[in-house]
Design an enzyme around this catalytic site. Structure first.
Site, mmCIF file in Angstrom:
data_model
loop_
_atom_site.group_PDB
_atom_site.id
_atom_site.type_symbol
_atom_site.label_atom_id
_atom_site.label_comp_id
_atom_site.label_asym_id
_atom_site.label_seq_id
_atom_site.Cartn_x
_atom_site.Cartn_y
_atom_site.Cartn_z
ATOM 1 N N HIS A 41 8.028 11.331 0.736
ATOM 2 C CA HIS A 41 7.771 11.498 -0.694
ATOM 3 C C HIS A 41 7.627 12.966 -1.106
ATOM 4 C CE1 HIS A 41 7.390 7.495 -2.580
ATOM 5 N NE2 HIS A 41 7.234 7.108 -1.324
ATOM 6 N N HIS A 92 5.626 12.044 10.080
ATOM 7 C CA HIS A 92 5.346 11.049 9.050
ATOM 8 C C HIS A 92 5.942 9.683 9.371
ATOM 9 C CE1 HIS A 92 4.345 9.442 5.159
ATOM 10 N NE2 HIS A 92 5.590 9.039 5.019
ATOM 11 N N ARG A 102 13.370 -0.847 4.936
ATOM 12 C CA ARG A 102 13.303 -0.052 3.708
ATOM 13 C C ARG A 102 14.665 0.175 3.076
ATOM 14 N NH1 ARG A 102 8.311 2.736 3.681
ATOM 15 N NH2 ARG A 102 7.218 2.590 5.668
#
Length: 535
Positions: free
Chosen positions: A319, A388, A437
């Site tokens: 993000h 991440h 995803r």
């Protein structure tokens, strides 16, 4: 505080479309009744924000009645809530195959395309919705905004000449020209100035700034720029893989996604403590988007980096990327709180996000208390690879290859090492699998063990996914997920957690609950269907 391993898979993978042929849908009355009851139970779970259970119940209903398009469409919506956009895309497509006039299924497939950064594909689905429902004004607005987004992306590609790399210089020029001064009526905390007139940061300023934010007030744009620029100077000097040693008497706290939940971050920092000589903080990406105090979160984190460059570290998340910020709220929030210039004429945040390192290697410096069945570094100490998302779509990637990734000025894209570091997820089955995803891949426990053995790494610490207990120990202890946004987007019902590591490499898992916050909904600065789907 807890040290028990926890795992809560979100939902079962979707079956391949080829396994469910329309000619095979001979469903008995008993099966239809069973499916209807399971659907009712799933709806109840969904309304109670128990999305993993809702997905499982919809799946059970589909097993009884695979010809019911509403079951696939409902599961698609549930999987959007779980951020399983690849699975949701599949379910929406299946609903459309079963009922080609199912407007809601086209709409949900369009939202999935937007969320996996393919707005061009969303346009066709939104047009189909309008063909079925020509008076749907909300969808018409969504189509117009999506078409505008596509044109913007195409325009940016057409004029792109490495423009992000000069954002810092442009901001410095604007400051030098006197076009970004602190407003005279500003009454909040003030940065100190050096003898040569430059701003410098203190812990007193950071503490006052957090209280200022807590009261719902904003910093002047000049101060926001100074904080971002101050952090940038340190990020730009770091490699894509940062090495951090934990000396005797020192601890490091690894923090997962916080996603703009500023009031939870305040509580989190009260538990971790500030960076100091004996304590290090590492935020493992996804500081922004979703929550509506992303600006306050990122400025707090960057201020700590500016003041404590050797004790405050931040990895990039998926993000911290221009496309995601445009879609999930941070760009709108930054423009609202600090002006169009911060993101348009001078895209400062967008560029500085590209300077964030992609991973951190945390190395203990004292012999471990337990060595049996533990992978140790060549020096005989524990060390942890922290990124991440996770690992790669092929074996053999080394730490040196990660360290050498050229990241500054670049976006993660949808393939390659940077994308995989920020986007991948662990799976229970061995080998590799498709991403739930719709971006990246999934990697199994055998992949993790081979990579840890190759690189002499004790374990992988990653974030990127909600875990109901705030953390989950997976892949036989070699992969741990930590998530630090409790009650994610005000509806997850999950705990937050962080991991504390000492000089021997021992890990401790500290959990915490969500805190009250002002009545501002998540994604308050994002307009259109995505904000509505999230709530």
């Amino acid at each position: 505080m807890s040290e028990s391993p926890t795992t809560s898979p979100s939902s079962a993978p979707s079956p391949a479309l080829s396994t469910l042929r329309l000619t095979d849908l001979d469903v008995s009355d008993k099966d239809r009744q069973e499916a209807a009851q399971l659907k009712a139970d799933a709806n109840k779970a969904f309304l109670g924000h128990d999305f993993p259970r809702a997905a499982q119940l919809y799946s059970a209903a589909i097993d009884h009645n695979p010809g019911d398009a509403t079951l696939f469409c409902n599961r698609a919506y549930t999987r959007i809530k779980l951020e399983e956009h690849g699975y949701a895309l599949h379910d929406a497509a299946r609903a459309i195959e079963l009922n080609p006039k199912y407007a809601k299924a086209y709409y949900r497939r369009a939202m999935c395309h937007i969320q996996i950064l393919k707005p061009q594909l969303a346009v066709a689905d939104l047009k189909k919705v309008l063909a079925l429902e020509p008076l749907n004004g909300q969808v018409r607005k969504e189509l117009e905004s999506t078409q505008k987004l596509v044109r913007k992306i195409e325009f940016e590609k057409a004029i792109e000449v490495e423009e992000e790399k000069s954002a810092v210089d442009r901001c410095l020029e604007i400051i030098a020209e006197g076009a970004c001064e602190v407003e005279k009526n500003y009454e909040g905390p003030r940065l100190e100035t050096t003898d040569d007139g430059k701003f410098e940061i203190t812990i007193e300023f950071i503490r006052s700034m957090m209280e200022w934010f807590k009261d719902g007030k904003a910093l002047p744009r000049r101060y926001a720029w100074e904080i971002v620029l101050g952090a940038h100077d340190h990020f730009a000097k770091e490699e894509s893989l940062v090495d951090v040693k934990v000396d005797k008497g020192v601890t490091i706290d690894v923090i997962g996604d916080v996603h703009g939940q500023f009031f939870d971050v305040l509580h989190l920092l009260s538990l971790t403590g500030e960076p100091s000589k004996d304590h290090i903080l590492l935020m493992n990406g996804d500081l922004v988007d979703r929550g509506s105090w992303s600006v306050e979160v990122i400025l707090t984190a960057f201020a700590l980096k500016w003041l404590f460059p050797e004790r405050m570290f931040i990895n990039r998340g998926n993000h911290e990327a221009k496309e995601m910020n445009r879609t999930y709220g941070f760009e709108g929030e930054a423009k609202h709180k600090h002006g169009e210039q911060t993101y348009k004429a001078c895209p400062l945040f967008a560029h500085v996000f590209t300077t964030l390192p992609l991973a951190t290697l945390v190395s203990a410096t004292q012999p471990p208390a337990e060595k049996q069945d533990v992978i140790l570094s060549p020096d005989g100490f524990k060390r942890y690879f922290i990124t991440h998302g996770g690992l790669f779509g092929k074996d053999g990637i080394t730490l040196d290859e990660i360290r050498a990734i050229k990241r500054i000025g670049r976006q993660p894209g949808t393939e390659g090492l940077m994308c995989e570091l920020l986007w991948t997820d662990p799976q229970e089955s061995p080998g590799w699998g498709p991403s739930k995803r719709g971006v990246g891949i999934a990697f199994g426990p055998d992949v993790t063990r081979r990579w840890c053995n190759l690189n002499k790494v004790t374990g992988i610490l990653r974030s990127h996914e909600v875990r109901q207990d705030g953390y989950a120990i997976e892949h036989g202890g070699l992969c741990t997920t930590v998530f630090s946004a409790p009650n994610y987007v005000d509806q997850g019902g999950n705990k937050g957690a962080f991991i504390r590591i000492d000089a021997e490499g021992t890990q401790k898992y500290i959990q915490f609950e969500a805190q009250p916050h002002p009545n501002v909904r998540p994604m308050a600065y994002q307009t259109g269907g995505l904000a509505n789907l999230m709530m």
